[in-house]
Scaffold this motif. Structure first.
Motif, PDB file in Angstrom:
ATOM      1  N   ASP A  31      -0.410   0.797   1.356  1.00  0.00           N
ATOM      2  CA  ASP A  31      -1.191   1.227   0.193  1.00  0.00           C
ATOM      3  C   ASP A  31      -2.447   1.967   0.632  1.00  0.00           C
ATOM      4  OD1 ASP A  31       0.136  -0.393  -2.222  1.00  0.00           O
ATOM      5  OD2 ASP A  31       0.047  -1.702  -0.468  1.00  0.00           O
ATOM      6  N   ILE A  32      -3.080   1.455   1.673  1.00  0.00           N
ATOM      7  CA  ILE A  32      -4.223   2.120   2.288  1.00  0.00           C
ATOM      8  C   ILE A  32      -3.917   2.272   3.780  1.00  0.00           C
ATOM      9  CG2 ILE A  32      -6.666   1.952   2.915  1.00  0.00           C
ATOM     10  CD1 ILE A  32      -6.334   2.464  -0.010  1.00  0.00           C
ATOM     11  N   GLY A  33      -3.864   3.511   4.243  1.00  0.00           N
ATOM     12  CA  GLY A  33      -3.602   3.774   5.654  1.00  0.00           C
ATOM     13  C   GLY A  33      -4.767   4.511   6.279  1.00  0.00           C
ATOM     14  N   VAL A  34      -5.234   4.017   7.406  1.00  0.00           N
ATOM     15  CA  VAL A  34      -6.367   4.626   8.092  1.00  0.00           C
ATOM     16  C   VAL A  34      -5.928   4.973   9.514  1.00  0.00           C
ATOM     17  CG1 VAL A  34      -8.743   4.300   8.869  1.00  0.00           C
ATOM     18  CG2 VAL A  34      -7.994   3.298   6.694  1.00  0.00           C
ATOM     19  N   ILE A  35      -6.091   6.231   9.899  1.00  0.00           N
ATOM     20  CA  ILE A  35      -5.673   6.681  11.229  1.00  0.00           C
ATOM     21  C   ILE A  35      -6.854   7.370  11.906  1.00  0.00           C
ATOM     22  CG2 ILE A  35      -4.074   8.124  12.541  1.00  0.00           C
ATOM     23  CD1 ILE A  35      -2.082   7.860  10.290  1.00  0.00           C
ATOM     24  N   ALA A  36      -7.146   6.946  13.116  1.00  0.00           N
ATOM     25  CA  ALA A  36      -8.306   7.462  13.840  1.00  0.00           C
ATOM     26  C   ALA A  36      -8.089   8.897  14.293  1.00  0.00           C
ATOM     27  CB  ALA A  36      -8.591   6.572  15.046  1.00  0.00           C
ATOM     28  N   ALA A  67      -1.510   5.153  -1.220  1.00  0.00           N
ATOM     29  CA  ALA A  67      -0.363   4.975  -2.126  1.00  0.00           C
ATOM     30  C   ALA A  67       0.993   4.999  -1.438  1.00  0.00           C
ATOM     31  CB  ALA A  67      -0.397   6.001  -3.258  1.00  0.00           C
ATOM     32  N   GLY A  68       1.071   4.398  -0.253  1.00  0.00           N
ATOM     33  CA  GLY A  68       2.373   4.228   0.379  1.00  0.00           C
ATOM     34  C   GLY A  68       2.819   2.783   0.273  1.00  0.00           C
ATOM     35  N   ASN A  69       4.061   2.519   0.543  1.00  0.00           N
ATOM     36  CA  ASN A  69       4.540   1.130   0.607  1.00  0.00           C
ATOM     37  C   ASN A  69       5.930   1.074   1.226  1.00  0.00           C
ATOM     38  OD1 ASN A  69       5.112   1.813  -2.660  1.00  0.00           O
ATOM     39  ND2 ASN A  69       6.826   0.885  -1.582  1.00  0.00           N
ATOM     40  N   GLY A  70       6.263  -0.121   1.727  1.00  0.00           N
ATOM     41  CA  GLY A  70       7.623  -0.360   2.192  1.00  0.00           C
ATOM     42  C   GLY A  70       8.416  -0.975   1.058  1.00  0.00           C
TER      43      GLY A  70
END
Length: 856
Positions: free
Chosen positions: A701-706, A716-719
């Motif tokens: 739902d919340i993705g953080v990539i350095a 807004a993602g999900n498995g």
């Protein structure tokens, strides 16, 4: 359409077969004759070999889930008598005297003027030596299911021969009876008729993941006495499989014995030969459903049978009729909980056709789109793992709708390609319900006639009352057409609140409402609420004011999991899930988890969310276990709530040579900040320290990539059942801007989403899409930014571990008892040891429990 309408005359009509198709023919006859005022002129007889009146075979597997014959019945008990239809149930028709126009049954002779054969099919059992008794069960009728249930008593393992539609349904039935289930299929893949090689492989992976053994390319030569189990199936390749019972689901054969005996024409591969009017070689006899062979084909689905029934009923009622010219064999199913769909030319057999494929081996998801040689229309599709694409693809295929510029977008994860086909794009001729042949135009006609309630629409058209696969599309079309006519669509939360979840959230926030009772008194109807509005309002109150779920005013609103702050498992025990923020844990805390699990004999499992779950605690043990964990520094992981579940992280720049930012530190900060947030649905985070994405942030739902400049934010993602990739929302954010942006995003979601709506579904429903969301959150186009941040800060400031809160209050602890007047545990909860840990006893293993334990 055949426009000839013939005058009606008095006739004796006999229908042999009281299955779904035979019953539908009776219903159509009654409806049409009543409409013409001629029902009384006819003498209608229906024969059924089974004792029960017609029942729903599509949902037959639910018989093992608690439904009985009465709840599966397709009509009221007095339906036949009320309309003057003479039902002969439990009576077998053994012959047809065509010269005298009589059917001969075990109850005598019955004359007919016209006869309809709806005898269906029978399960094929290969001629295998030793296939008898419990090694020769079939899965077709309620009596068959009773036989399987009886055979399963005391059994440990069951095998289904046949990996088609019914075979997988039968395997599911064996699992529901507590058996270890296996499927043996002669072909090299499951569902070989509907699925291609890759689709079969994806389905196999998913079904094996559910604990069902799959054995492909296996031919059983003989069945002999087993050594460890009752039977041994000896395969052609020299291998074998032992089992306690065998269910054959190796295909069906048309039940055409009556037709053969009386000299009617029968197809080379079986089935009573019929023409476009479903008339046999005898003009006085019709055949419909699985016993009929049209143009050399037998149709094994209910929808084509219903179409045949309507064709015959119209003729017998003297009405214009539509000839039967074949049927679409597209299917949408859920087998063992796995979505499977097949449309048109699923194998791409059309010369020159082209295919687009989407394969996700990580989740065993597969989608194939087959387009015409000119690349303009859909001619077939295969879906495994997610049927949310089915309705759109079926409408493209059935109505020849022109493909978008990038056809692959129709099967790519949502948000990456073409949008779903809207209701306004469907022509009036588009079939919405194939079981009852209800078109979009028919839905519009009902609306124009004054129907504004979905239940009324279903009653009038029967759409959505067959297999149920069209329900979502039917609702979409119905509401769209109502809105197009200026009719307000009722989106009330339930009968007690004439508001949506979003509107109720606004009322609670603006008026400062603190309790369900206050909200109901001011803005609702009734005195107690229901199972829809209570949890929804409880979630809203928790989201707005962050009161502990243990608050006496909130407890009555919650389900079992929230009430006891633990997830109930299949045997009535509960799971213990302490928070392990960011997946980081000290050795001391690891030791405590091991000591607690050992002390209370709990099953331990490391999850995909980087936590350690402890299973098997009884209700009365929960306070003691949590007391020890909280003393060691743990707090609740909220696994039972619609709230933040986990923040998954890699080791980031602290340890990894590729890491460019401290992903663990950011994961800890985010989890600590949002751990108390209650939301419309569960929320998961991921923080990756570089673009190698070891934390799988783009599926959250919340993705953080350095990045080397800061952080990229995905949302807004999900498995789960419908995987969706998160979308890039903002780039190169510093720490503070990242947190502020997430604050706004989450609180806007909490504020505007519908009940039980995941962030992915909410995002897809927003008008304006991602650009609108960016405008609101990043550019503050609505002027809500500061307000959303303040609301989130209130939630953060008021956080309190719910278990720590409960342990301080003796009154709250009183509910953690299995029995009000006894502090002992539940005597009906049993375990067995497996792989060094205990697990729940299956129904088939109850005989393994020592007598002394049973007596406790």
């Amino acid at each position: 359409m055949n426009s000839i309408v013939t005058p009606i005359k008095s006739e004796r009509l006999v229908i042999v077969g009281n299955g779904m198709v035979g019953h539908h023919c009776v219903e159509q006859l009654v409806e049409r004759l009543l409409g013409r005022g001629t029902l009384g002129l006819h003498e209608i007889h229906v024969y059924g070999e089974e004792r029960q009146r017609a029942y729903d075979r599509v949902h037959l597997s639910e018989y093992f889930g608690g439904r009985d014959a009465e709840s599966l019945a397709l009509c009221e008990a007095d339906y036949y008598a009320r309309h003057g239809v003479q039902a002969h149930l439990g009576v077998q028709v053994i012959d047809i005297d065509r010269d005298r126009r009589e059917v001969i049954s075990t109850a005598g002779r019955q004359p007919y003027d016209r006869l309809i054969l709806a005898t269906g099919s029978y399960p094929f059992v290969p001629p295998i030596a030793g296939a008898e008794g419990n090694a020769r069960l079939v899965y077709r009728t309620l009596d068959d299911l009773d036989g399987i249930r009886a055979a399963a008593a005391g059994a440990r393992r069951g095998v289904v021969v046949g990996g088609g539609l019914l075979g997988l349904e039968a395997a599911n039935a064996l699992k529901s009876l507590g058996l270890e289930a296996h499927v043996v299929e002669f072909a090299p893949r499951l569902m070989p008729v509907q699925l291609d090689e890759q689709g079969g492989a994806a389905l196999k992976a998913r079904i094996e993941a559910l604990g069902v053994g799959v054995h492909l390319s296996r031919a059983t030569q003989e069945i002999i006495v087993g050594e460890e189990y009752a039977y041994r199936m000896a395969f052609q390749d020299g291998d074998f499989l032992e089992t306690d019972l065998i269910v054959f689901s190796a295909g069906i054969r048309p039940q055409d014995a009556l037709a053969r005996n009386c000299g009617l024409d029968v197809g080379a591969r079986g089935g009573v030969v019929v023409d476009n009017d479903c008339r046999t070689s005898d003009p006085a006899i019709f055949a419909i459903g699985e016993c009929a062979a049209w143009n050399g084909s037998v149709f094994g689905l209910v929808a084509p049978g219903y179409t045949m029934a309507r064709t015959v009923a119209a003729q017998l009622a003297g009405e214009a009729h539509t000839p039967f010219t074949g049927a679409d064999m597209s299917t949408k199913l859920k087998l063992l909980g796995v979505d499977v769909g097949s449309i048109g030319d699923a194998h791409g057999a059309t010369p020159g056709s082209k295919s687009y494929r989407f394969i996700d081996e990580a989740t065993a998801s597969y989608r194939r789109l087959v387009v015409s040689p000119d690349g303009k229309t859909v001619i077939g599709a295969v879906l495994v793992g997610d049927n949310s694409y089915y309705d759109t693809l079926l409408q493209y295929a059935q109505n020849g709708i022109k493909l978008p510029a990038e056809p692959s977008g129709l099967i790519l994860p949502a948000g990456e390609g073409a949008p779903a086909l809207g209701a306004d794009a469907l022509p009036d001729t588009a079939t919405i319900c194939s079981c009852h042949n209800v078109s979009k135009g028919a839905v519009c006609c009902q609306i124009d006639a004054g129907v504004t309630d979905l239940g009324e629409l279903k009653a009038a058209t029967k759409a959505g009352t067959g297999c149920g696969g069209c329900s979502a599309l039917l609702k979409q079309v119905f509401e769209h057409e109502l809105a197009a006519r200026g009719v307000a669509v009722d989106k009330s939360l339930c009968e007690h609140f004439a508001y949506t979840r979003q509107e109720l959230y606004g009322i609670v926030r603006v008026e400062g409402i603190q309790t369900f009772e206050e909200l109901l008194a001011k803005h609702g109807r009734g005195h107690v609420g229901c199972d829809i509005c209570k949890p929804a309002v409880g979630s809203i109150l928790a989201s707005c004011w962050n009161k502990p779920i243990t608050d006496p005013l909130l407890i009555p609103l919650q389900d079992t999991n929230d009430t006891f702050m633990a997830n109930m498992q299949k045997n009535g025990t509960y799971s213990i899930v302490p928070r392990i923020a960011g997946g980081e844990i000290t050795p001391d805390k690891l030791i405590v988890l091991g000591q607690v699990a050992k002390k209370y004999d709990l099953y331990t499992k490391i999850t995909g969310g980087q936590r350690i779950d402890l299973f098997g605690a009884q209700l009365h043990e929960l306070p003691d276990i949590w007391g020890e964990l909280i003393e060691a520094g743990f707090e609740t992981g909220h696994a039972y709530g619609k709230s933040l579940r986990t923040v998954k992280s890699c080791v980031g720049s602290t340890w990894c040579r590729y890491g460019v930012q401290d992903s663990v530190g950011m994961a800890l900060r985010l989890e600590d900040r949002y751990k108390g947030l209650r939301s419309p649905h569960k929320i998961k985070f991921g923080v990756s320290g570089c673009t190698r994405e070891c934390a799988e942030a783009q599926s959250k739902d919340i993705g953080v990539i350095a990045t080397d400049k800061g952080w990229n934010l995905y949302v807004a993602g999900n498995g789960g059942m419908r995987p969706r990739h998160a979308e890039l929302f903002a780039t190169d954010l510093d720490d503070e801007t990242l947190v502020r942006t997430i604050d706004r995003f989450l609180m806007f979601y909490v504020r505007t989403a519908d009940k039980l709506q995941r962030t992915s579904v909410w995002r897809e429903s927003l008008e304006g899409g991602l650009d609108y969301l960016k405008d609101v959150i990043i550019n503050d186009s609505l002027g809500l930014g500061a307000e959303l941040e303040a609301q989130m800060q209130l939630v953060v400031d008021r956080y309190e571990c719910e278990w720590a809160n409960a342990l301080k209050d003796p009154e709250k602890l009183k509910r953690f008892r299995t029995f009000v007047n006894d502090e002992r545990g539940d005597p009906d909860v049993h375990f067995v040891k497996e792989r060094g840990q205990r697990r729940p006893v299956r129904a088939s293993e109850l005989h393994l429990i020592p007598v002394a334990e049973e007596a406790l």
